[in-house]
Design a protein around this motif. Structure first.
Motif, PDB file in Angstrom:
ATOM      1  N   ALA A  33       0.596  -1.508   0.113  1.00 41.73           N
ATOM      2  CA  ALA A  33      -0.132   0.249   0.041  1.00 41.73           C
ATOM      3  C   ALA A  33       0.812   1.233  -0.064  1.00 41.73           C
ATOM      4  CB  ALA A  33      -1.336   0.340   1.204  1.00 41.73           C
ATOM      5  N   SER A  34       1.755   0.878   0.275  1.00 45.16           N
ATOM      6  CA  SER A  34       2.879   2.296   0.955  1.00 45.16           C
ATOM      7  C   SER A  34       3.621   2.753  -0.386  1.00 45.16           C
ATOM      8  CB  SER A  34       2.925   2.365   2.115  1.00 45.16           C
ATOM      9  OG  SER A  34       4.181   1.569   2.379  1.00 45.16           O
ATOM     10  N   PHE A  35       4.422   3.447  -0.713  1.00 46.92           N
ATOM     11  CA  PHE A  35       5.985   3.978  -1.491  1.00 46.92           C
ATOM     12  C   PHE A  35       6.986   3.738  -0.554  1.00 46.92           C
ATOM     13  CE2 PHE A  35       8.709   7.857  -1.495  1.00 46.92           C
ATOM     14  CZ  PHE A  35       9.072   7.493  -2.627  1.00 46.92           C
ATOM     15  N   ALA A  36       7.501   3.163  -1.373  1.00 46.73           N
ATOM     16  CA  ALA A  36       8.540   2.420  -0.761  1.00 46.73           C
ATOM     17  C   ALA A  36      10.081   3.294  -1.085  1.00 46.73           C
ATOM     18  CB  ALA A  36       9.491   1.047  -1.461  1.00 46.73           C
ATOM     19  N   PRO A  37      10.520   4.166  -0.102  1.00 44.85           N
ATOM     20  CA  PRO A  37      10.807   5.050  -0.026  1.00 44.85           C
ATOM     21  C   PRO A  37      12.502   5.298  -0.131  1.00 44.85           C
ATOM     22  CG  PRO A  37      10.523   4.776   1.839  1.00 44.85           C
ATOM     23  CD  PRO A  37      10.107   4.097   1.659  1.00 44.85           C
ATOM     24  N   LEU A  38      13.334   5.837  -0.274  1.00 44.01           N
ATOM     25  CA  LEU A  38      14.890   5.776   0.085  1.00 44.01           C
ATOM     26  C   LEU A  38      15.061   6.046   1.335  1.00 44.01           C
ATOM     27  CD1 LEU A  38      17.744   6.706  -1.425  1.00 44.01           C
ATOM     28  CD2 LEU A  38      16.917   9.052  -1.240  1.00 44.01           C
ATOM     29  N   MET A  63      13.222   1.137  -4.840  1.00 44.33           N
ATOM     30  CA  MET A  63      12.450   1.757  -3.217  1.00 44.33           C
ATOM     31  C   MET A  63      11.192   0.989  -3.496  1.00 44.33           C
ATOM     32  SD  MET A  63      14.726   5.058  -2.318  1.00 44.33           S
ATOM     33  CE  MET A  63      14.178   5.907  -3.586  1.00 44.33           C
ATOM     34  N   LEU A  73      11.107  -2.320  -3.819  1.00 43.53           N
ATOM     35  CA  LEU A  73      12.145  -2.943  -2.509  1.00 43.53           C
ATOM     36  C   LEU A  73      13.236  -4.045  -3.478  1.00 43.53           C
ATOM     37  CD1 LEU A  73       9.395  -3.505   0.457  1.00 43.53           C
ATOM     38  CD2 LEU A  73      11.555  -1.927   0.162  1.00 43.53           C
ATOM     39  N   PHE A 121       3.204   9.641   0.572  1.00 42.54           N
ATOM     40  CA  PHE A 121       4.168   9.086   1.649  1.00 42.54           C
ATOM     41  C   PHE A 121       5.119  10.360   1.882  1.00 42.54           C
ATOM     42  CE2 PHE A 121       9.099   8.591   2.336  1.00 42.54           C
ATOM     43  CZ  PHE A 121       8.517   7.390   2.627  1.00 42.54           C
ATOM     44  N   LEU A 122       5.247  11.097   1.751  1.00 43.66           N
ATOM     45  CA  LEU A 122       6.318  12.136   2.652  1.00 43.66           C
ATOM     46  C   LEU A 122       5.542  12.966   3.785  1.00 43.66           C
ATOM     47  CD1 LEU A 122       7.850  14.243  -0.733  1.00 43.66           C
ATOM     48  CD2 LEU A 122       8.866  13.094   1.297  1.00 43.66           C
ATOM     49  N   THR A 156      -0.166   6.140   8.388  1.00 37.60           N
ATOM     50  CA  THR A 156       0.365   5.362   6.958  1.00 37.60           C
ATOM     51  C   THR A 156       0.129   6.105   5.617  1.00 37.60           C
ATOM     52  OG1 THR A 156      -1.499   3.475   6.956  1.00 37.60           O
ATOM     53  CG2 THR A 156      -0.610   3.590   8.268  1.00 37.60           C
ATOM     54  N   PRO A 157       0.707   5.738   5.224  1.00 37.88           N
ATOM     55  CA  PRO A 157       0.668   6.588   3.670  1.00 37.88           C
ATOM     56  C   PRO A 157      -0.470   6.152   2.889  1.00 37.88           C
ATOM     57  CG  PRO A 157       3.263   6.049   3.563  1.00 37.88           C
ATOM     58  CD  PRO A 157       2.120   5.230   5.446  1.00 37.88           C
ATOM     59  N   SER A 158      -0.747   4.544   3.559  1.00 34.09           N
ATOM     60  CA  SER A 158      -2.466   4.458   2.170  1.00 34.09           C
ATOM     61  C   SER A 158      -3.352   5.125   3.274  1.00 34.09           C
ATOM     62  CB  SER A 158      -2.024   3.074   3.000  1.00 34.09           C
ATOM     63  OG  SER A 158      -1.962   2.606   4.144  1.00 34.09           O
TER      64      SER A 158
END
Lengths: 477, 89
Positions: A16-21, A258, A261, A387-388, A402-404
């Motif tokens: 559900a979310s942005f997998a970030p740096l 990212m 993943l 995400f941000l 959560t981002p979602s």
């Protein structure tokens, strides 16, 4: 003995979310911490905002990236309104002042470049492990750039040459400051050679675009720096494939692994792709000055095609090998954007070979700007924004929203359906040279853009609500 | 998966009384995040995870929240960021 399961990691992780740096801050001194004890009796340091620890030095204040993203969402709506105003001539548009040109630049400057500035100012310091050097310059860039885009677009639409010239100047100053910020970051970058190489190419393309665009804008006011044909031949490829395209391709080498993943893509192949793209730009530049125009443009498209093929192979491999297989609706837009990138090169070949179809140049523009860049960017943006927002809302809280949960709702589904439908109807309008279809397509696109704006507003409201809730809770403890 | 094997080879894991430890220092982004999330996703009970990192993994936190985990900062030697990850109640 631990209770950790020894079975393999699930193939499909939660998506559900942005997998970030993954990065932090080595630049900002940690704030004073107080020691408390956890349930096991160990000392635990907690600080105001300890959830982010000392990492905030690489984060801009939320208001900076979010004002860029918000402005992009507003200009996105304005672009569809402008295209509706210019829909009569849109199916066979070949250039010149008017609302179609205004719409085109509301997308390229107002949405694409606006988002690119906001995202790169936030992401690159983290990616290149550097501190944010200044928070005033990104704010200044915004307050020069956003009014500049609005003035230039209205100046193109009305048309009003003084307004267009004023807007062009504001934009040029803003982008020059941005270029300095970008260059400072790139000079201090560590690692990620493929990403850095792509962004440097984008930087050089931006410089060329600035010269060509100012030349085109001031030609209307009687000034000339470059012949119009040369400026135009440089402006289109260097703006779309050069600045925006290379920035998109370069940042994808960070973002896509990212999101998925997965391990970073092979650097050597990415650098070969970058080198091929550079050779394509060199050929395009030479052709713009009248040197072996058709052979060089065809060669450029060939080299660009191989560069794109290598890039997409790396991206698809990254997605295939990633821990997170289902990346949701946003990546359906990203994949569509990639397909449109390849299609835009095929259309470019049609333009270069002067295929006997009156709408070829317009179709090329649609595939390149709306099909590739806009579709790709909106897909990425709908992952980055929640995400941000989650990250910023988490400050001072033990557990962030959560981002979602921030992105939940139907607005993005409405946007995706409308965006893809609008592209299809506009392509049909160009093929059939039908203004009514163009109007219908723009109205569908307008509904989608309003849905995207609603999504953005909803995320920001939830972020602010979560932040206020966190402060209230902290004050009551 | 190849990627999982790669992450496991590059990050060190061991077990202590306070949970499973994972050392991701020296790994380039996004490998620390991939390694940590791979480990966390494989845990089926309430076993905590202690992360040894060289920098604060800023963008990891929303990911953890998304899968129902929380993070706390622990005391650590200079130059190390140590986190205690636990499954949210």
């Amino acid at each position: 003995m631990t209770g950790a399961a020894r079975e393999p990691v699930p193939e499909k992780a939660k998506a559900a979310s942005f997998a970030p740096l993954d990065a932090g801050d080595a630049s900002e001194a940690p704030r004073p911490a107080k020691a408390v004890q956890d349930p096991r009796g160990r000392k635990v340091k907690t600080t105001p905002g300890a959830f982010l620890g000392g990492a905030v030095g690489r984060l801009l204040p939320a208001s900076i990236p979010f004002r860029y993203f918000g402005a992009a969402a507003v200009f996105h709506v304005a672009a569809w309104v402008a295209l509706f105003a210019g829909a009569d001539g849109a199916p066979r548009y070949r250039g010149g002042l008017g609302w179609t040109l205004a719409s085109l630049h509301l997308v390229t400057l107002g949405v694409l470049t606006m988002t690119a500035i906001g995202a790169s100012l936030q992401l690159l310091p983290v990616a290149t492990r550097q501190a944010v050097r200044t928070r005033h310059a990104p704010t200044l860039v915004f307050w020069l750039y956003a009014p500049g885009v609005a003035a230039a677009a209205v100046g193109m639409g009305l048309p009003s040459v003084p307004l267009l010239a004023t807007g062009a100047l504001l934009i040029a100053v803003a982008l020059a400051i941005y270029a300095v910020l970008l260059a400072r970051n790139l000079f201090g970058a560590r690692g990620m050679p493929a990403v850095i190489a792509h962004v440097w190419v984008a930087w050089i393309a931006l410089a060329i675009v600035l010269v060509a665009a100012l030349s085109l804008a001031f030609a209307y006011a009687g000034g000339t720096a470059l012949p119009r044909a040369v400026a135009l031949a440089l402006h289109v490829p260097f703006a779309a494939y050069g600045f925006m395209g290379m920035l998109a391709l370069g940042l994808s080498y960070i973002l896509v692994p990212m999101f998925a993943l997965s391990q970073p893509p092979d650097e050597r192949t990415a650098l070969v792709s970058c080198a091929l793209a550079c050779s394509a730009f060199a050929a395009v530049a030479a052709a713009a000055f009248g040197i072996a125009v058709v052979p060089l443009r065809v060669a450029a498209i060939g080299a660009g095609g191989v560069a794109v093929a290598l890039h997409l192979r790396l991206m698809l491999a990254s997605l295939a090998k990633g821990m997170r297989r289902d990346l949701g609706p946003s990546f359906r837009l990203v994949r569509l954007g990639w397909a449109m990138l390849a299609a835009s090169l095929a259309a470019a070949l049609g333009v270069a070979l002067d295929v006997p179809f009156g709408g070829m140049a317009t179709l090329f523009g649609l595939l390149l700007i709306a099909g590739w860049l806009l579709t790709f960017l909106l897909g990425i943006l709908q992952r980055i924004v929640p995400f941000l927002a989650s990250m910023h809302a988490s400050r001072g809280k033990h557990r962030p929203p959560t981002p979602s949960s921030l992105a939940a709702g139907s607005a993005l589904s409405v946007h995706a359906v409308c965006h893809v439908s609008a592209l299809a109807v506009l392509a049909a309008a160009i093929v059939l040279d039908n203004a009514w279809l163009a109007r219908i397509g723009t109205l569908i696109g307008l509904v989608g853009s309003v849905a995207f704006l609603a999504f953005f507003v909803q995320v920001v409201r939830r972020m602010l609500g979560a932040g206020a809730e966190g402060r209230t809770r902290a004050a009551s403890v | 998966m190849d990627r999982d094997r790669g992450s496991e080879l590059r990050s060190r894991r061991w077990v202590e009384a306070d949970g499973i430890h994972i050392d991701v220092r020296g790994l380039p982004p996004p490998q620390p995040m991939v390694s940590i999330l791979t480990l966390v996703e494989s845990i089926r009970d309430a076993t905590p995870v202690v992360v040894h990192h060289e920098r604060d993994p800023l963008f990891l936190y929303p990911e953890l929240a998304e899968i129902g985990w929380t993070s706390e900062r622990l005391d650590a030697p200079a130059g190390e960021v140590r986190l205690l990850l636990t499954r949210a109640a």
